[in-house]
Design a protein around this motif. Structure first.
Motif, PDB file in Angstrom:
ATOM      1  N   PRO A  50       7.942   8.233  -2.360  1.00 53.33           N
ATOM      2  CA  PRO A  50       6.697   7.530  -1.935  1.00 53.33           C
ATOM      3  C   PRO A  50       6.788   6.975  -0.667  1.00 53.33           C
ATOM      4  CG  PRO A  50       7.429   6.344  -3.791  1.00 53.33           C
ATOM      5  CD  PRO A  50       8.446   7.560  -3.790  1.00 53.33           C
ATOM      6  N   THR A  51       5.678   6.893   0.185  1.00 50.88           N
ATOM      7  CA  THR A  51       5.527   5.933   1.151  1.00 50.88           C
ATOM      8  C   THR A  51       4.853   4.630   0.987  1.00 50.88           C
ATOM      9  OG1 THR A  51       5.358   7.895   2.422  1.00 50.88           O
ATOM     10  CG2 THR A  51       4.648   5.911   3.561  1.00 50.88           C
ATOM     11  N   VAL A  52       5.636   3.502   1.020  1.00 47.52           N
ATOM     12  CA  VAL A  52       5.365   2.099   0.595  1.00 47.52           C
ATOM     13  C   VAL A  52       5.323   1.297   1.808  1.00 47.52           C
ATOM     14  CG1 VAL A  52       5.364   0.117  -0.930  1.00 47.52           C
ATOM     15  CG2 VAL A  52       5.927   2.551  -1.837  1.00 47.52           C
ATOM     16  N   LEU A  53       4.116   0.764   2.306  1.00 37.93           N
ATOM     17  CA  LEU A  53       3.972  -0.018   3.272  1.00 37.93           C
ATOM     18  C   LEU A  53       3.917  -1.438   2.950  1.00 37.93           C
ATOM     19  CD1 LEU A  53       1.484   1.938   5.876  1.00 37.93           C
ATOM     20  CD2 LEU A  53       4.077   2.137   5.557  1.00 37.93           C
ATOM     21  N   ILE A  54       4.350  -2.497   3.587  1.00 36.67           N
ATOM     22  CA  ILE A  54       4.342  -3.727   3.114  1.00 36.67           C
ATOM     23  C   ILE A  54       3.920  -4.703   4.388  1.00 36.67           C
ATOM     24  CG2 ILE A  54       5.905  -5.658   2.413  1.00 36.67           C
ATOM     25  CD1 ILE A  54       7.710  -3.947   0.883  1.00 36.67           C
TER      26      ILE A  54
ATOM     27  N   VAL B 271       0.972  -1.186  -0.389  1.00 33.43           N
ATOM     28  CA  VAL B 271       0.078   0.073  -0.044  1.00 33.43           C
ATOM     29  C   VAL B 271       1.026   1.081  -0.055  1.00 33.43           C
ATOM     30  CG1 VAL B 271      -1.601   1.307   1.411  1.00 33.43           C
ATOM     31  CG2 VAL B 271      -1.905  -1.112   0.931  1.00 33.43           C
ATOM     32  N   GLY B 272       0.473   2.261  -0.801  1.00 28.34           N
ATOM     33  CA  GLY B 272       1.627   3.532  -0.642  1.00 28.34           C
ATOM     34  C   GLY B 272       0.702   4.830  -0.741  1.00 28.34           C
TER      35      GLY B 272
ATOM     36  N   TYR C 249      -3.102   2.802  -6.072  1.00 27.73           N
ATOM     37  CA  TYR C 249      -2.082   3.935  -6.077  1.00 27.73           C
ATOM     38  C   TYR C 249      -1.087   3.589  -7.247  1.00 27.73           C
ATOM     39  CZ  TYR C 249       2.441   5.863  -5.352  1.00 27.73           C
ATOM     40  OH  TYR C 249       3.768   6.638  -5.478  1.00 27.73           O
ATOM     41  N   THR C 250      -1.530   4.238  -8.230  1.00 31.50           N
ATOM     42  CA  THR C 250      -0.781   4.074  -9.602  1.00 31.50           C
ATOM     43  C   THR C 250       0.459   5.111  -9.753  1.00 31.50           C
ATOM     44  OG1 THR C 250      -1.927   6.042 -10.485  1.00 31.50           O
ATOM     45  CG2 THR C 250      -3.067   3.904 -10.831  1.00 31.50           C
TER      46      THR C 250
END
Length: 532
Positions: free
Chosen positions: A525-529, A233-234, A376-377
């Protein structure tokens, strides 16, 4: 025993993104479209302004790209922005072929183009001031007439079913989606939908805030389900607040289109003073994040509940012709926009982040796609440029359809177990859901709103952790309901927003914090895994 349905494609959501995908695939695939309520309900229906696209000889692809990057505070993905803009005209042509009645210039063949905040040219094609309604009605009509598209209204998706959930030995790399569980609101049963492909087109998550311009369906279901399934998710910290929602108890979700300011509308204080040029040289035509913060600042400075938007200096016939829906709705609330200014406030409007996808709308889980506001493209960056959202829906839905057609697989249908509710009972304490619902939306508005601080975010994180614990315990012990499922999803989304906001040590676009008021030199960008 659960009822089982089998389709080639299951799409959750019947907005512009979901229906575009359905129509593009239905000739060779069986398609199920699930909606939480009536198939007409959703954010597309309420979109007023229009669709941004390069349609004029005076406009250029490069100009639209630059406007998008600028509005997104340099955080937009260059490749995603170019991909979207370069496919803008063909997407409009597709909508015209579908029969969308865009407004024309007089009796000629040319379409009327308007201008909105952040755009350097007139490039917004529209259908008066109810573009979303025109697109929605057209696509629904076409989809209903297609024999391969099957609508399932009053279905609330619960969770995605993946090979990893069916077998813990499946690695992240080999994880595939194979279907989903859904609550049938008509009889309170849990149904199983088997599918070779699943697309999340559920809209955004603005219902996580106390005040929103969005319909009640915008509870972040797709984002939450994808996160629980293992999707990345970003950029969830970037939540757009529409600057101008009508301030009226009878019209809590009615927004006043960006196009009103594009056609000369002025923002005023209670004494009639204009104030936007104190914040930006573009005045009322500054991007939404700047306008929303300016209004928020003036309201707090003066202790006012709202400011005013005034277009009464324009010709009354011009106003009624260009903004018939807004004119009538305001009139119903006692405001004649041809004669007087109207009270407006910012309200949560658009989720710029979402499930991370590529240019084909594919997620990191095989056969799972996310399109529209769920995704989130990389197009919007730190702030969405007005009228790019409907464009994104069409461009990426058609790209997803092309990708699915090229990559059809013959995977054997897996056995999916019935929903097991043998260990739960009916709840006799719905007040728990109601209380948690109200508390969640209130602290998100107070602590994670237009202006943030470290202390506010820490308070919000503490509260959301406690709420998630309470909600998960409730979910484990009682039968599911629509309200419980939405609350569960909203809590997940709230947590993702808070985590993302806490990780960004700067102010950029829609994320503004008093503790880090400056913008960093490099945009990331902020990307959560999710952890497995």
């Amino acid at each position: 025993m659960s009822q089982h349905h089998h389709f080639d494609i299951v799409i959750i959501g019947a907005g512009a993104a979901g229906l575009t995908l359905a129509l593009e695939l239905a000739d060779k695939h069986t398609v199920a479209v699930l909606t939480k309520g009536d198939i007409k309900e959703g954010s597309t229906l309420y979109a007023q302004g229009g669709v941004a696209a390069v349609l004029s000889e005076k406009d250029t692809v490069e100009s639209h790209i630059q406007d998008t990057i600028n509005a997104g505070a340099e955080l937009g993905n260059q490749d995603a922005v170019r991909f979207t803009v370069e496919h803008s005209k063909e997407s409009i042509d597709w909508l015209i072929d579908q029969g969308v009645p865009f407004t024309r210039n007089g009796e000629g063949d040319h379409y009327h183009l308007t201008k909105e905040g952040g755009h350097s040219h007139r490039r917004i094609i529209h259908s008066a001031d109810a573009t979303g309604l025109a697109i929605s009605k057209t696509l629904i009509r076409n989809a209903k007439n297609h024999p391969n598209i099957h609508f399932f209204a009053d279905r609330v998706a619960i969770d995605l079913i993946t090979t990893q959930k069916l077998s813990s030995s499946v690695s992240d790399q080999d994880n595939k989606v194979v279907g989903l569980y859904a609550l049938n609101l008509e009889n309170d049963s849990i149904e199983v939908f088997h599918a070779g492909r699943v697309a999340l087109a559920c809209g955004g998550a603005s219902k996580v805030y106390l005040y929103t311009s969005n319909p009640d369906t915008a509870s972040g279901d797709g984002i939450a389900m994808a996160w629980r399934a293992g999707c990345h998710v970003g950029n969830m910290e970037f939540n757009q607040f529409h600057p101008t929602c009508l301030y009226d108890a009878k019209a809590k979700t009615f927004l006043i289109s960006e196009a009103v300011r594009g056609e000369g509308g002025r923002l005023l204080l209670s004494d009639g003073t204009r104030f936007m040029f104190e914040f930006d040289e573009r005045g009322e035509l500054a991007p939404r994040d700047i306008v929303a913060r300016a209004i928020d600042h003036e309201m707090k400075r003066l202790g006012e509940k709202h400011v005013y938007l005034d277009i009464s200096h324009k010709d009354p016939d011009f106003i009624k012709e260009h903004f018939p829906t807004i004119y009538q709705r305001c009139l119903d609330c006692g405001y004649d926009i041809t004669k007087e200014p109207i009270p407006v406030v910012p309200a949560a409007h658009y989720t710029c982040g979402g499930v991370v996808v590529d240019e084909h709308s594919a997620t990191n889980i095989t056969n799972l796609y996310a399109i529209g506001e769920t995704a989130y493209t990389g197009l919007h960056g730190a702030n969405r440029l007005a009228s790019n959202s409907l464009l994104e829906c069409i461009v990426f839905a058609r790209s997803a359809a092309k990708h699915i057609r090229k990559s059809d697989s013959n995977d054997a249908t897996l056995d999916i177990p019935d929903w097991d509710d043998s260990q739960v009972t009916d709840s006799d304490e719905a007040v728990v859901i109601t209380h948690n619902w109200a508390e969640l939306r209130r602290f998100m508005w107070d602590y994670v709103g237009i202006v943030r601080t470290n202390k506010r975010l820490l308070r919000a994180k503490h509260r959301v952790d406690m709420l998630q614990s309470e909600i998960n315990e409730f979910y484990s012990n009682y039968k599911v309901s629509s309200d419980l499922l939405e609350l569960r999803n909203l809590a997940v989304v709230a947590d993702l927003i808070i985590q993302s906001a806490m990780s960004r040590k700067e102010s950029r676009g829609l994320h503004y914090t008093l503790d880090y008021p400056e913008k960093l030199d490099q945009a990331e960008p902020t990307v959560l895994i999710p952890s497995r």
